[in-house]
Each structure stands twice: as structure tokens, then as C-alpha cells.
Design a protein around this motif. Sequence first.
Motif, PDB file in Angstrom:
ATOM      1  N   ALA A 105      54.940  34.305  54.886  1.00 49.84           N
ATOM      2  CA  ALA A 105      54.144  33.302  55.607  1.00 49.84           C
ATOM      3  C   ALA A 105      54.004  32.015  54.801  1.00 49.84           C
ATOM      4  O   ALA A 105      54.006  30.916  55.367  1.00 49.84           O
ATOM      5  CB  ALA A 105      52.765  33.877  55.936  1.00 49.84           C
ATOM      6  N   GLN A 106      53.884  32.131  53.479  1.00 53.24           N
ATOM      7  CA  GLN A 106      53.711  30.952  52.639  1.00 53.24           C
ATOM      8  C   GLN A 106      54.990  30.126  52.529  1.00 53.24           C
ATOM      9  O   GLN A 106      54.943  28.903  52.448  1.00 53.24           O
ATOM     10  CB  GLN A 106      53.224  31.367  51.251  1.00 53.24           C
ATOM     11  N   THR A 107      56.123  30.798  52.500  1.00 54.24           N
ATOM     12  CA  THR A 107      57.395  30.086  52.329  1.00 54.24           C
ATOM     13  C   THR A 107      58.112  29.821  53.651  1.00 54.24           C
ATOM     14  O   THR A 107      58.962  28.946  53.726  1.00 54.24           O
ATOM     15  CB  THR A 107      58.351  30.889  51.425  1.00 54.24           C
ATOM     16  N   GLU A 108      57.772  30.618  54.674  1.00 52.07           N
ATOM     17  CA  GLU A 108      58.461  30.578  55.967  1.00 52.07           C
ATOM     18  C   GLU A 108      59.965  30.708  55.769  1.00 52.07           C
ATOM     19  O   GLU A 108      60.772  30.068  56.438  1.00 52.07           O
ATOM     20  CB  GLU A 108      58.107  29.302  56.742  1.00 52.07           C
ATOM     21  N   ASN A 109      60.304  31.571  54.812  1.00 55.32           N
ATOM     22  CA  ASN A 109      61.706  31.843  54.505  1.00 55.32           C
ATOM     23  C   ASN A 109      61.786  33.184  53.794  1.00 55.32           C
ATOM     24  O   ASN A 109      61.209  33.351  52.715  1.00 55.32           O
ATOM     25  CB  ASN A 109      62.289  30.725  53.631  1.00 55.32           C
ATOM     26  N   VAL A 110      62.496  34.146  54.390  1.00 49.40           N
ATOM     27  CA  VAL A 110      62.539  35.505  53.840  1.00 49.40           C
ATOM     28  C   VAL A 110      63.220  35.529  52.477  1.00 49.40           C
ATOM     29  O   VAL A 110      62.751  36.189  51.545  1.00 49.40           O
ATOM     30  CB  VAL A 110      63.256  36.457  54.818  1.00 49.40           C
ATOM     31  N   ASN A 111      64.317  34.807  52.338  1.00 45.99           N
ATOM     32  CA  ASN A 111      65.055  34.840  51.063  1.00 45.99           C
ATOM     33  C   ASN A 111      64.242  34.226  49.919  1.00 45.99           C
ATOM     34  O   ASN A 111      64.202  34.771  48.811  1.00 45.99           O
ATOM     35  CB  ASN A 111      66.389  34.104  51.209  1.00 45.99           C
ATOM     36  N   ARG A 112      63.567  33.084  50.174  1.00 47.75           N
ATOM     37  CA  ARG A 112      62.754  32.473  49.125  1.00 47.75           C
ATOM     38  C   ARG A 112      61.553  33.350  48.784  1.00 47.75           C
ATOM     39  O   ARG A 112      61.163  33.450  47.620  1.00 47.75           O
ATOM     40  CB  ARG A 112      62.288  31.073  49.565  1.00 47.75           C
ATOM     41  N   ALA A 113      60.986  33.990  49.797  1.00 46.84           N
ATOM     42  CA  ALA A 113      59.862  34.894  49.550  1.00 46.84           C
ATOM     43  C   ALA A 113      60.307  36.084  48.715  1.00 46.84           C
ATOM     44  O   ALA A 113      59.592  36.529  47.809  1.00 46.84           O
ATOM     45  CB  ALA A 113      59.273  35.369  50.878  1.00 46.84           C
ATOM     46  N   LEU A 141      55.261  30.753  61.828  1.00 47.13           N
ATOM     47  CA  LEU A 141      54.258  31.723  62.241  1.00 47.13           C
ATOM     48  C   LEU A 141      53.873  31.504  63.703  1.00 47.13           C
ATOM     49  O   LEU A 141      53.698  30.367  64.155  1.00 47.13           O
ATOM     50  CB  LEU A 141      53.006  31.588  61.369  1.00 47.13           C
ATOM     51  N   THR A 142      53.737  32.600  64.425  1.00 48.71           N
ATOM     52  CA  THR A 142      53.182  32.537  65.770  1.00 48.71           C
ATOM     53  C   THR A 142      51.661  32.349  65.653  1.00 48.71           C
ATOM     54  O   THR A 142      51.098  32.493  64.566  1.00 48.71           O
ATOM     55  CB  THR A 142      53.473  33.837  66.530  1.00 48.71           C
ATOM     56  N   PRO A 143      50.964  32.048  66.730  1.00 52.70           N
ATOM     57  CA  PRO A 143      49.496  31.982  66.662  1.00 52.70           C
ATOM     58  C   PRO A 143      48.885  33.269  66.125  1.00 52.70           C
ATOM     59  O   PRO A 143      47.916  33.231  65.348  1.00 52.70           O
ATOM     60  CB  PRO A 143      49.093  31.738  68.120  1.00 52.70           C
ATOM     61  N   GLU A 144      49.452  34.417  66.501  1.00 50.48           N
ATOM     62  CA  GLU A 144      48.958  35.696  65.980  1.00 50.48           C
ATOM     63  C   GLU A 144      49.252  35.826  64.490  1.00 50.48           C
ATOM     64  O   GLU A 144      48.453  36.368  63.722  1.00 50.48           O
ATOM     65  CB  GLU A 144      49.605  36.861  66.740  1.00 50.48           C
ATOM     66  N   GLY A 145      50.413  35.293  64.078  1.00 55.76           N
ATOM     67  CA  GLY A 145      50.751  35.312  62.663  1.00 55.76           C
ATOM     68  C   GLY A 145      49.811  34.473  61.833  1.00 55.76           C
ATOM     69  O   GLY A 145      49.445  34.840  60.708  1.00 55.76           O
TER      70      GLY A 145
END
Length: 298
Positions: free
Chosen positions: A20-28, A64-68
Amino acid sequence: MEIFISIMEIFELRYFIAVAQTENVNRAAEAINVSAGSLSKAISRLEDELQTPLFFKTGRGIKLTPEGLVLKKKAAQILQLEEDAKLELRGKESGSLNVFISSEEILQSYFGIEIVQKISKIYPQAKIQFLIRSDESAIEQVKNGEAHLALITSESPIELSSKLIAKVEFKTTASKVHPLYKKYGSQKAIPPEELLQHSFVSPDSAVLGKITKSDSIDGWRDDKFPRKIRYKVCGLKLMENLVGTGAALAYLPDYFVKSADLEVLKVPGYPYSCHQNVRLITKDPSALGWLNKLWDQL
């Protein structure tokens, strides 16, 4: 109704926060040292359990979606409470503690270091992560629980706890190898018209913090005393190097001038001054035992 969170679910929340903080799976994955596949599976399990998507694709990235967004805020609170409980039960010498401090880089490089030194005295095992953000983003991170502390130069929102830690004044700055310093030193008055014949460096974004009483990004009154801004930069180190080599002058906060070992020029004919108040903010120090103890000593 009682809610139980398993160890696996705690890890899933940690993985979710990283993505959620990076909005990128690889960087996370790189940031928390796990595989991208593990992160993707954890997100899928959370989405299956909650029966709602947490991210949606946008171009090559994800958002992120609103739920996210809701889960991001709640997950940060859960993880903070879990860490606080472990620290209280195990003691400060053995309990892990991850402290997140958010602000512009220039504030981190000076005031952030002072805060870290105080944290380390109280919690020797603490790990600190510096989040480089604008004032507005730093405030939002504290509100949302993504950062424990933030350093800002704007006014603090009324719902947050705040401490004034410094009053800052901007100074006309040069290095010892600059022609003006060689001619006048730091004590002799420099005529403004002569000063303005020399090149300046200025940031191209608000990396020096919030400037409220000037149209310029660094607080200089270019509407009254127009400068020759030869260099526009986006990084503090490049600005420091341009001044340090004598290539340019700069208008900088007094604490940065001191830490960078630069020289202040005396320009009494320039009647304007730029000031900032540096504040340390947090959401609610009493909500976390370790933060409450730290806040009393900051």
C-alpha cells in the motif's frame, strides 16, 4: 463478538502495508526482503477473506481501492498496537520497535538526527525509517497512522499534538571560495546591487519547507530584489555542492548553513527576511506507551 488475529494474518497485514505504501509489489518486496510472489499471495488471501478487492490496476501500477484505503488505516493502527504490546511485555532492551518519521529531507537531515539520538537513548533496539514527504503528505501520514512522528514547517492541525522545536531564519549563503566572500568576508556589508550580479541556485520544489510570505520557492523577495537564478535543482546535495564550489549563492535556512559548513554573507541593504517555525507532530502519544514516554522527552 471477539476477533482473533493469527500470526499469519499479522504478517499479511505487514505485507499489505508494504504494498500500500509503495503501490508496487516489486518495490515492496525489496523493501521488506520477501519475494514478490509471497506478497501477491498474501494480498489475495486478504481479498478472499474480506471478500473485496484492495487494489486496482492503473497503467503499469496499482492503486488502493476505497476499501483498501480503509484497511490501510486500520492495519497501521493494529500493527502499532501489536508492536507496542510486545515492547511493553518484553522490555525496551529486547522488544523490537520500528519508528517512522516523515518530513522534507532537509528537516530530516538536521532535526531528524537529533530526534533519532533521543530515541536511541530510550530504546536502544529501535529501528528508524525516514519517510521523505512534503508537509501536507507528512501530516496525512501521521493522521493515517503511517508515520509516528512528522517534522513540518506549516501550522499543525488542531487534532494533532504539536511541539515547536526551532525558530529558523534564512540567510544569504556562500562558500569561502566565492568571489564575494573573498572580497567581503562574513562581516563587511555587501551592497545588494553587487550581490545581485552573481548567480544563485534555487530549488525547483518546496524542499526547504513551507514558505508563506514570498512568491519564491526559497523565500527570497525576487519581486523586490530580482536574482540571477542560474541553477534550478531538485536535491539538497546538489544545491550544497554548487554553493560549496563557489558556483552559486543561495538563500538557505540557518541550521542548514551551519551543518553544511557554509558562510553567511552580510547584506544589510536587503531589508526582508524569511522565517520558519519547525514543529514536531504526532497523532496521540498516549495511544502508544513507548511513544508517550518518548514524547515527554522530545
